[in-house]
Enzyme design. Structure first.
Site, PDB file in Angstrom:
ATOM      1  N   SER A  63       5.202  -0.233  -4.182  1.00  0.00           N
ATOM      2  CA  SER A  63       4.225   0.282  -3.222  1.00  0.00           C
ATOM      3  C   SER A  63       3.113   0.974  -3.992  1.00  0.00           C
ATOM      4  CB  SER A  63       4.901   1.283  -2.278  1.00  0.00           C
ATOM      5  OG  SER A  63       5.160   2.491  -2.974  1.00  0.00           O
ATOM      6  N   HIS A  64       2.318   1.750  -3.239  1.00  0.00           N
ATOM      7  CA  HIS A  64       1.322   2.639  -3.850  1.00  0.00           C
ATOM      8  C   HIS A  64       1.765   4.089  -3.768  1.00  0.00           C
ATOM      9  CE1 HIS A  64      -2.238  -0.432  -3.374  1.00  0.00           C
ATOM     10  NE2 HIS A  64      -1.205  -0.930  -4.030  1.00  0.00           N
ATOM     11  N   GLY A  65       3.034   4.333  -3.441  1.00  0.00           N
ATOM     12  CA  GLY A  65       3.561   5.694  -3.437  1.00  0.00           C
ATOM     13  C   GLY A  65       3.425   6.390  -2.098  1.00  0.00           C
TER      14      GLY A  65
ATOM     15  N   ASP B 133       0.858  -1.181   0.000  1.00  0.00           N
ATOM     16  CA  ASP B 133       0.000   0.000   0.000  1.00  0.00           C
ATOM     17  C   ASP B 133       0.898   1.237   0.000  1.00  0.00           C
ATOM     18  OD1 ASP B 133      -2.289   1.821   0.517  1.00  0.00           O
ATOM     19  OD2 ASP B 133      -3.345  -0.029   0.988  1.00  0.00           O
TER      20      ASP B 133
ATOM     21  N   ASN C  47       1.481   4.371  -7.799  1.00  0.00           N
ATOM     22  CA  ASN C  47       1.368   5.828  -7.812  1.00  0.00           C
ATOM     23  C   ASN C  47       2.685   6.420  -7.353  1.00  0.00           C
ATOM     24  OD1 ASN C  47      -1.733   6.106  -8.194  1.00  0.00           O
ATOM     25  ND2 ASN C  47      -1.532   4.721  -6.453  1.00  0.00           N
TER      26      ASN C  47
END
Length: 331
Positions: free
Chosen positions: A159-161, A137, A191
């Site tokens: 990850s998701h940034g 995440d 992201n």
């Protein structure tokens, strides 16, 4: 290590948290070794995204413990720890102030759900420095009520940034301001630097700086999404958490050609304003692909130096009309 999975968890203990520090002032936590959250059995609960029969998400008990939670605490220093495989967030700070985080190593698999590295909420005067985070995440997620946050030299991904939000869920008010993310690397992530808000919220995100960030094969390197809705069944609502005074400077690197290099999806009724860009250069990571045009919707601001790809869809200056919905002041 905590007990190994939901079936081993003590019956009379909350499944929402493992190690909790409550009303602590002046704590330093540091040391060698490894904190192992043993999260795999939690990640595979049928209620988790795509973990049910035939990849579905099923209803049912879904509480999973945050590995380390600080609540209503102040003057904290967390340094030099290694932690992996938390069932949910690795670190969570709520209603805290004066938090210094440095030299952490946080790891969990890219597909482990909701395993944010560091989540802060209603927390101020935060410094997050010199850390390595890879997870399923956000590397760092900044929730409602946070201000005076400085994030520097983070190696993030997969990850998701690094995210502000999500904010404004269930028509709530959210205020976030004075946030800086700088001198960091984001790689192989869904992201890059993201601001995400739900329709129907109130409040504002303002005074945000993203500076000197390198992107390596990132989807959505720069994204503001005021239509955040992971469930895909949200109704249209006119109010929104406003987004203003956001600066992107010296953002360079590569993006996944399947996504927009820059995406500004702003509310119909509450436009994004004072969005400023300079020295932004983003190229497709896959050879042979042409530059993808950025996406803009109801976003206003200034391009101080030409961007790659060109940000021709940004509307220069302030909006000609006032927001169609009242913007709730935060300070």
């Amino acid at each position: 290590m905590p007990p190994d999975g939901p079936d081993s968890w003590p019956k009379n203990k909350s499944k929402k948290q493992w190690l909790v520090f409550y009303r602590i002032n002046g704590l330093t936590m540091k040391g060698g070794g490894l904190i192992d959250g043993r999260g795999e059995k939690w990640w595979n609960l049928p209620c988790k995204p795509h973990k049910g029969i035939n990849g579905t998400t099923l209803p049912g008990p879904c509480d999973s413990p945050v590995a380390i939670r600080f609540f209503m605490s102040s003057n904290l220093r967390i340094e030099g720890l290694k932690i992996k495989n938390s069932p949910k967030f690795h670190f969570r700070f709520e209603d805290c102030q004066n938090v210094h985080i440095e030299k952490l190593i946080i790891r969990s698999p890219a597909l482990s759900p909701n395993t944010d590295g560091i989540h802060i909420e209603n927390t101020n005067n935060v410094r997050i420095y010199n850390s390595l985070i890879s997870n399923g995440d956000d590397c760092v997620s900044i929730g409602a009520g946070c201000y005076n946050v400085d994030i520097k030299n983070i190696k993030c991904g997969p990850s998701h940034g690094i995210s502000i939000g999500s904010l404004g869920n269930y028509n709530s008010q959210a205020c976030v301001w004075n946030i800086t993310v700088s001198e960091s690397i984001i790689k192989h992530s869904d992201n890059g630097v993201r601001i995400k808000t739900w329709q129907g919220g109130r409040g504002s995100v303002s005074k945000v700086t993203f500076e000197s960030i390198h992107m390596d094969n990132v989807r959505n390197p720069i994204i503001i999404d005021q239509y955040y809705c992971p469930l895909k069944n949200c109704i249209n609502q006119s109010s929104a958490v406003s987004v203003s005074n956001v600066s992107y400077s010296n953002i360079r690197g590569t993006y996944d050609f399947r996504s927009f290099p820059m995406r500004f999806a702003c509310s119909d009724s509450v436009p994004c304003t004072d969005i400023m860009l300079s020295q932004v250069e983003l190229l497709p990571s896959q050879q042979g692909h042409l530059l993808t045009n950025p996406f803009c919707w109801n976003v206003y601001g200034t391009v101080h130096t030409p961007t790659t790809p060109p940000l021709l869809c940004l509307q220069e200056g302030p909006p000609l009309t006032l927001p169609q919905h009242d913007v709730v002041p935060c300070y």
